[in-house]
Design a protein around this motif. Sequence first.
Motif, short mmCIF file in Angstrom:
data_model
loop_
_atom_site.label_atom_id
_atom_site.label_comp_id
_atom_site.label_asym_id
_atom_site.label_seq_id
_atom_site.Cartn_x
_atom_site.Cartn_y
_atom_site.Cartn_z
N HIS A 31 0.88 -1.17 0.00
CA HIS A 31 0.00 0.00 0.00
C HIS A 31 0.92 1.22 0.00
CE1 HIS A 31 -3.36 -2.67 0.87
NE2 HIS A 31 -2.63 -3.20 1.86
N SER A 32 0.86 1.95 -1.07
CA SER A 32 1.85 3.02 -1.24
C SER A 32 1.25 4.39 -1.02
CB SER A 32 2.46 2.94 -2.64
OG SER A 32 1.45 3.09 -3.62
N LYS A 33 2.14 5.32 -0.63
CA LYS A 33 1.79 6.72 -0.45
C LYS A 33 2.82 7.55 -1.20
CE LYS A 33 -0.04 5.84 4.21
NZ LYS A 33 0.09 6.16 5.64
N SER A 34 2.38 8.69 -1.68
CA SER A 34 3.29 9.53 -2.45
C SER A 34 4.12 10.44 -1.56
CB SER A 34 2.49 10.38 -3.45
OG SER A 34 1.54 11.19 -2.76
N ASP A 71 22.14 5.42 -2.23
CA ASP A 71 21.69 6.81 -2.36
C ASP A 71 21.21 7.32 -1.00
OD1 ASP A 71 22.19 6.71 -5.08
OD2 ASP A 71 20.15 5.99 -5.54
N SER A 72 21.43 8.60 -0.77
CA SER A 72 20.98 9.22 0.49
C SER A 72 19.63 9.91 0.33
CB SER A 72 22.01 10.23 0.98
OG SER A 72 22.22 11.24 0.00
N ALA A 73 19.13 10.04 -0.89
CA ALA A 73 17.83 10.69 -1.14
C ALA A 73 17.07 9.90 -2.18
CB ALA A 73 18.06 12.12 -1.61
N PRO A 74 15.74 9.93 -2.14
CA PRO A 74 14.94 9.17 -3.10
C PRO A 74 14.84 9.89 -4.43
CG PRO A 74 13.51 10.36 -1.62
CD PRO A 74 14.90 10.64 -1.14
N LEU A 75 14.36 9.15 -5.43
CA LEU A 75 14.05 9.76 -6.71
C LEU A 75 12.71 10.48 -6.61
CD1 LEU A 75 15.05 6.89 -9.21
CD2 LEU A 75 16.39 8.90 -8.56
N GLU A 76 12.61 11.60 -7.26
CA GLU A 76 11.37 12.37 -7.22
C GLU A 76 10.27 11.63 -7.96
OE1 GLU A 76 11.83 16.31 -8.60
OE2 GLU A 76 13.41 16.83 -7.16
N GLY A 77 9.06 11.74 -7.43
CA GLY A 77 7.91 11.12 -8.08
C GLY A 77 7.64 9.71 -7.63
N ALA A 78 8.48 9.17 -6.76
CA ALA A 78 8.30 7.80 -6.29
C ALA A 78 7.26 7.74 -5.18
CB ALA A 78 9.61 7.23 -5.80
N CYS A 79 6.70 6.56 -4.97
CA CYS A 79 5.77 6.31 -3.87
C CYS A 79 6.45 5.44 -2.82
CB CYS A 79 4.51 5.63 -4.39
SG CYS A 79 3.49 6.70 -5.43
#
Length: 803
Positions: free
Chosen positions: A497-500, A580-588
């Motif tokens: 169950h994902s959230k943005s 990576d220390s930060a997520p990719l933009e637009g991911a859930c």
Amino acid sequence: MQDFEKLGVFYLGKKYDLEEKRLKDELVLYKSKDLTTHAVIIGMTGSGKTGLGIGIIEEAAIDNIPVIAIDPKGDLGNLALTFPQLRKEDFLPWVNIHEAANKGMSKEEYADAQAELWRKGLSEWGQDEKRIEMLRNAASVRIYTPGGSAGLGVSLLRSFNAPPREVINDKDAYRDRIDITTNSLLTLLGFNVDPFTSREYILISNIFEHIWSKGQNIDLPGLISAIQKPPFDKIGVMDVESFYPSKDRFSLAMMLNSLLASPGFKAWLEGEPMDINRFLYDENGKPSVSIFSIAHLSDSERMFFVTMLLNEVLSWVRGQPGTGSLRAILYMDELFGYLPPIANPPSKAPLLTLLKQARAFGLGLVLSTQNPGDLDYKALSNAGTWFIGRLQAERDKEKVLAGLEGAAAGGKFDRERTGRILAGLGNRVFYLHNVHEDEPVIFSTRWVLSYLAGPLTRDQITALTSKETVYEKPQPVQDNIPQMHKPGVFDETRPVHSKSAVPVLPLQIKQVYLPASGIEPGNLVYVPSVIGAADVLYSNSKLGVAVSKSYTLLAPLHEGPVPLNWSEAEQIDIDLRDLDSAPLEGACYADFPDAASKAGSYEDWKRLLTQYIRTNLCLKLFYSPTLKLISEPGEDERAFRIRLQHLAHERRDEAVEAIRKKYESKLDTLEERHRRAKQEVDRQNALAAQRKVEAAVSAGTALLGALLGRKMISATSVSRIGTAVRSTSKAFTSGQQISGAVETLQSIEAQIRELQMELEQQLEKISAGYNVMEEKLENVEIRPISSNITVHFVGLAWVPNTR
């Protein structure tokens, strides 16, 4: 047959008296380590050189020394025809029906006669069915037919893989690898190229250099594409188009494409890869005799395959540690055209390099030819052993004499006497010149253990190889460690169950993101897991083990009372610095249990990780009780057994050399005492002296042969000492009273008996002490203590997945 097989000597035959045209009783035993300086076998058709070659291979197999044999004529497949029971039913499928008809026999009658012939022949040479069984159990025989379907196949795709990094870093070795590969490929296409002027050679060699220097592999389709669109703009100072126009390159690419598309060429791409280690040892680490039958190939195809095989052997040799013992044999049954004195075919360079360099790494080359003019003089100078059989022409004899004179390197060489000997050689009679021995030997080859059925037919090869299976390369010992994976999409089976929105967690919780390669941000879902990284020292002072290992484990999270269990973790192949220390933009982001949002949970999981490693991640090793040696981490049983075999050979050879040195001075003392006894006997009675001194010399000669000569410390030689001693005693029963000489020689007899017992005990110890083939290895488990476990990192890892 006495058990001298484990003493590092090859039973080649018996000494031969050329003047009386008869066999002597003395065995010819050749020290295996002498073969590291290579050997040549020269003799006309019918001289018995193939039989000698088969005998050498049989002896190597019995001594657990693997062999790669190149067979242009199809005779060496006979090595697979070993029948320990010597029944006519065993011989029946392999007898020549035409020979049977010529003798007026049925096939069954002829098979029965051949079985009896082999039983009688073996017996006359001191051999029996047990020795055939010993050969059969010592090594597996495999027949490969590259480019054909009768035997086992060989795939050449791997041959265009990038060479090992150590070869790339060695400029000379790297240049040789590129040159040999390019030259052999162009030879297959029908080109006779000059490396300095041939556009085809320069283009393809530059492609190999460009691709391999990056550590990348290339296959034939990739090479065809690279010829049409080279991965570089210039060759030398000229642009590619000016040097080799696209129209001409297309023609070259078409030639390769036609070769690749040919139905006959598909056989070159099927079968085992060109892996020398797999050719030398089977899946259990037992030595193999791998025969490459190439009689069915055209001349250009033979040259292509032989060159590629030699190329792989050369790479294998350069990856071995140095040794003074024989590690393996490369045998070539007919050398014509592959190492000529003037021309430079693709096979010549790797052969010359092997002759110069392989000896330091324990690979012995045995090269057989009908004509000494077939061999390059540089090659002859690198051969330490010469087996010379009956020659066809006077000019052949002169070439051999010139080569022997050069091999003597300023030592004693009687050209005239040697010429007379060579002129008198008959079938199966050879002149043996060994640089490690003081005198040459004339001998007749022993009866071979394998049935010599002649060149095998296609159907016969198929029958011999139909039960063979290509084994998979064994995996290293897993040490109870979770299977290692490349980082990527985590195998998550629970509902996602994902959230943005990016989850907000306490700053004390360390978060990392695994690389999300190949996933579009709009389809990306980060699934929470726990990652742990630790260094572990496995130590055991008794076994002399101190090994450090690093682990990066990834464990899934669950709802419920036990949100994390390290036993479910996977080991991933990634450095923490690559996360990576930060997520990719637009991911859930997928949901996670409440425990994952509490900083205290990670301290608990860190403690549990230490406990898990201590309890479950033991280091599994193998231990050899015979050699008191333990395996390396990650070394599977096959690799360990291979290493044990060669180490046993090295230690055995060292033990033999130690015995030689130990008894050499004792022998010198005995000979000096015999000399003095002779003087005393001569002074008292000439007739008695003659009888007694002959007996004394017999004993001394037996000792000398056993310790210093060609039959060094073999059990057969030692047993002859007893005969010599008895003859000495008998010589003094004639009633003549020469008390001083008698007392002296009787004293020496007692010392000889004592020396004989010592030698026999040493022989038994050496023979039994270095037989590791059937040894039962012990399993060793080493568990780390808590103080040797250092956990560097435990945190929340976001693993990429798709929606």
